[in-house]
Design a protein around this motif. Structure first.
Motif, PDB file in Angstrom:
ATOM      1  N   ASN A   1      16.670 -10.352 -48.075  1.00 16.90           N
ATOM      2  CA  ASN A   1      17.402  -9.081 -48.017  1.00 16.90           C
ATOM      3  C   ASN A   1      16.920  -8.119 -49.101  1.00 16.90           C
ATOM      4  N   SER A   2      16.598  -8.640 -50.269  1.00 15.78           N
ATOM      5  CA  SER A   2      16.062  -7.789 -51.343  1.00 15.78           C
ATOM      6  C   SER A   2      14.711  -7.213 -50.947  1.00 15.78           C
ATOM      7  N   CYS A   3      13.891  -8.039 -50.275  1.00 14.30           N
ATOM      8  CA  CYS A   3      12.584  -7.554 -49.808  1.00 14.30           C
ATOM      9  C   CYS A   3      12.755  -6.476 -48.739  1.00 14.30           C
ATOM     10  N   ILE A   4      13.737  -6.651 -47.864  1.00 10.67           N
ATOM     11  CA  ILE A   4      14.008  -5.643 -46.836  1.00 10.67           C
ATOM     12  C   ILE A   4      14.391  -4.320 -47.497  1.00 10.67           C
TER      13      ILE A   4
ATOM     14  N   LYS B   1      20.875 -25.863 -39.161  1.00  7.80           N
ATOM     15  CA  LYS B   1      21.726 -25.425 -40.271  1.00  7.80           C
ATOM     16  C   LYS B   1      21.174 -24.166 -40.947  1.00  7.80           C
ATOM     17  N   ASN B   2      19.876 -23.872 -40.726  1.00 13.30           N
ATOM     18  CA  ASN B   2      19.251 -22.688 -41.321  1.00 13.30           C
ATOM     19  C   ASN B   2      19.109 -21.547 -40.316  1.00 13.30           C
TER      20      ASN B   2
ATOM     21  N   ARG C   1      17.164 -16.256 -38.046  1.00 16.36           N
ATOM     22  CA  ARG C   1      17.503 -15.033 -37.288  1.00 16.36           C
ATOM     23  C   ARG C   1      17.259 -13.791 -38.148  1.00 16.36           C
ATOM     24  N   LEU C   2      17.504 -13.898 -39.426  1.00 13.73           N
ATOM     25  CA  LEU C   2      17.234 -12.785 -40.328  1.00 13.73           C
ATOM     26  C   LEU C   2      15.736 -12.520 -40.414  1.00 13.73           C
TER      27      LEU C   2
ATOM     28  N   GLU D   1      13.657 -12.699 -37.954  1.00 10.17           N
ATOM     29  CA  GLU D   1      13.198 -11.981 -36.771  1.00 10.17           C
ATOM     30  C   GLU D   1      13.218 -10.479 -37.052  1.00 10.17           C
ATOM     31  N   GLY D   2      12.055  -9.870 -37.051  1.00 15.07           N
ATOM     32  CA  GLY D   2      11.940  -8.445 -37.293  1.00 15.07           C
ATOM     33  C   GLY D   2      11.873  -8.061 -38.755  1.00 15.07           C
ATOM     34  N   ASN D   3      12.079  -9.026 -39.661  1.00 19.51           N
ATOM     35  CA  ASN D   3      12.104  -8.699 -41.085  1.00 19.51           C
ATOM     36  C   ASN D   3      11.099  -9.479 -41.928  1.00 19.51           C
ATOM     37  N   GLY D   4      10.507 -10.500 -41.342  1.00 22.23           N
ATOM     38  CA  GLY D   4       9.571 -11.324 -42.101  1.00 22.23           C
ATOM     39  C   GLY D   4       8.592 -12.023 -41.184  1.00 22.23           C
ATOM     40  N   SER D   5       7.650 -12.728 -41.771  1.00 26.33           N
ATOM     41  CA  SER D   5       6.620 -13.433 -41.011  1.00 26.33           C
ATOM     42  C   SER D   5       6.644 -14.911 -41.369  1.00 26.33           C
ATOM     43  N   LEU D   6       6.618 -15.743 -40.339  1.00 27.95           N
ATOM     44  CA  LEU D   6       6.628 -17.186 -40.520  1.00 27.95           C
ATOM     45  C   LEU D   6       5.218 -17.740 -40.437  1.00 27.95           C
ATOM     46  N   LEU D   7       4.916 -18.704 -41.287  1.00 26.53           N
ATOM     47  CA  LEU D   7       3.672 -19.451 -41.213  1.00 26.53           C
ATOM     48  C   LEU D   7       4.024 -20.876 -40.826  1.00 26.53           C
ATOM     49  N   ILE D   8       3.410 -21.390 -39.767  1.00 27.51           N
ATOM     50  CA  ILE D   8       3.708 -22.739 -39.299  1.00 27.51           C
ATOM     51  C   ILE D   8       2.412 -23.482 -39.046  1.00 27.51           C
TER      52      ILE D   8
END
Length: 392
Positions: free
Chosen positions: A130-133, A150-151, A156-157, A159-166
């Motif tokens: 949220n601080s980065c947003i 549980k996460n 969901r936060l 989605e549209g606000n960050g990038s996942l590396l998998i």
């Protein structure tokens, strides 16, 4: 000369030689060696006592900006309970009450292009996101374990606000099913520190054959099933040894089981080991065994592959892309029985040439798919694309 892109790494607590710790150190060092990036590390929990981090710039606590924290009742309670360990208290306070650090954190985030995290997505991580947003800062998160319901709030936060590396096919499938709008990149893990030392380990087998495990001993590793398999093999008259490298909350129970069933001559507890000496553990083994009930992309499997060791493992995380049946090892169901595990171990006891054959294939697979330079390039380009996308 183009301006370097500034990346802030927020590291987990560096308390032992776990895969998550090694990954984050390796990721930071990887970007640090690329002229396009300038890396700064915030190891918020523990003092910098890891040799591999000494040359990386650090983001230290600025006490002049943290007066509102150190005079807060929440911090003072933590400080007293810690035995007046100031550094640890700040870290614990940041992890549990990150809102107290908002003024300090926002001032720091304004100076970066991307914030990278690979820590567990607990309450701290959504707050940082949220601080980065708010600061219009790119945010990247590497899911080193598994996507856990549980996460859900954090994912969901994202989605549209960050990038996942998998780095596992199963993770991509889960992501597409549950978070179809998430932005993500596929990366490959590598041995983040000391690849060449693993590749130098000679192949071959000893007598008696030494099976072994390297890593943390907790309930998720399901290590008692291995000791039960050793008990079965002993009762059948096989001569073997099993070495356990590491420590953790399950060690006492495992030692008690070993003593109860008279396995002291077959099972040896080797204890903990420093980051830079991980390869020496594998040099003592002939066959690596892992019976985890869950993993993301188990780094220890890559280490076993590079060391030229056959692998017996459960079907967790990215194992299907690393261990191939009767080529470089054997794969068992997550809920495997001690008897079924003993059968796979018995194959190496009865056909000792398989140790060399499967070990050779392990190293070949590693060099084909997980050699560090190629994997580092994938990671660096993923980070570069995330920053560039945010800039545009």
């Amino acid at each position: 000369m183009p301006q370097k892109r500034k990346v802030l790494f927020i590291l987990p607590e560096l308390l032992g030689p776990g895969g998550q710790e090694l990954e984050n150190i390796g990721f930071a060092k990887c970007l640090h060696t690329d002229a396009r990036f300038k890396v700064t590390v915030l190891n918020f929990y523990a003092p910098f006592q890891v040799k591999e981090l000494e040359n990386l710039p650090k983001l230290d606590w600025d006490l002049s900006q943290l007066k509102q924290v150190v005079f807060n009742k929440k911090f003072l309670k933590i400080w007293v309970k810690s035995g007046f360990n100031f550094q640890m208290s700040l870290g614990n306070c940041f992890r549990n009450f990150p809102e107290l650090f908002d003024a300090w954190l926002n001032a720091k985030l304004n100076t970066f292009d991307l914030c990278f995290t690979g820590i567990s997505p607990t309450g701290l991580l959504p707050h940082i996101l949220n601080s980065c947003i708010q600061n219009n800062l790119a945010f990247a998160y590497h899911e080193s374990s598994i996507f856990h319901p549980k996460n859900d709030h954090f994912y969901r936060l994202m989605e549209g606000n960050g990038s996942l590396l998998i780095s596992a096919k199963a993770k991509e499938e889960y992501l597409l099913e549950h978070y179809p709008h998430a932005d993500y990149s596929i990366i490959k893990q590598w041995i983040y520190l000391g690849q060449e030392e693993f590749l130098k380990i000679p192949q071959g087998n000893q007598h008696p054959i030494k099976f072994g495990y390297v890593g943390r001993m907790d309930s998720g590793k399901n290590l008692q099933v291995i000791l039960e398999a050793v008990k079965i093999l002993k009762e059948k008259g096989h001569v073997l040894e099993f070495l356990l490298f590491g420590d953790g909350p399950e060690m006492a129970n495992l030692k008690a089981f070993t003593q109860k069933f008279g396995l002291e001559d077959q099972v040896e507890f080797k204890g903990s080991f420093p980051f830079e000496q991980r390869h020496t553990c594998f040099s003592e083994l002939d066959v690596f065994v892992m019976t985890s009930t869950f993993e993301g992309g188990p780094l220890v499997i890559l280490e076993a592959m590079a060391a030229g060791k056959p692998i017996i493992t459960t079907l967790v995380g990215d194992v299907p892309n690393r261990v191939f049946e009767d080529q470089n090892g054997y794969v068992l169901p997550i809920d495997c029985s001690p008897y079924s595990l003993s059968q796979q171990m018995e194959k190496y006891l009865d056909q000792q040439d398989l140790v060399t054959k499967h070990g050779k294939r392990s190293r070949e697979f590693f060099l084909q798919e997980f050699e560090e330079k190629a994997c580092q390039e994938i990671f660096k380009e993923s980070i570069w694309d995330i920053i560039r996308s945010k800039s545009n």
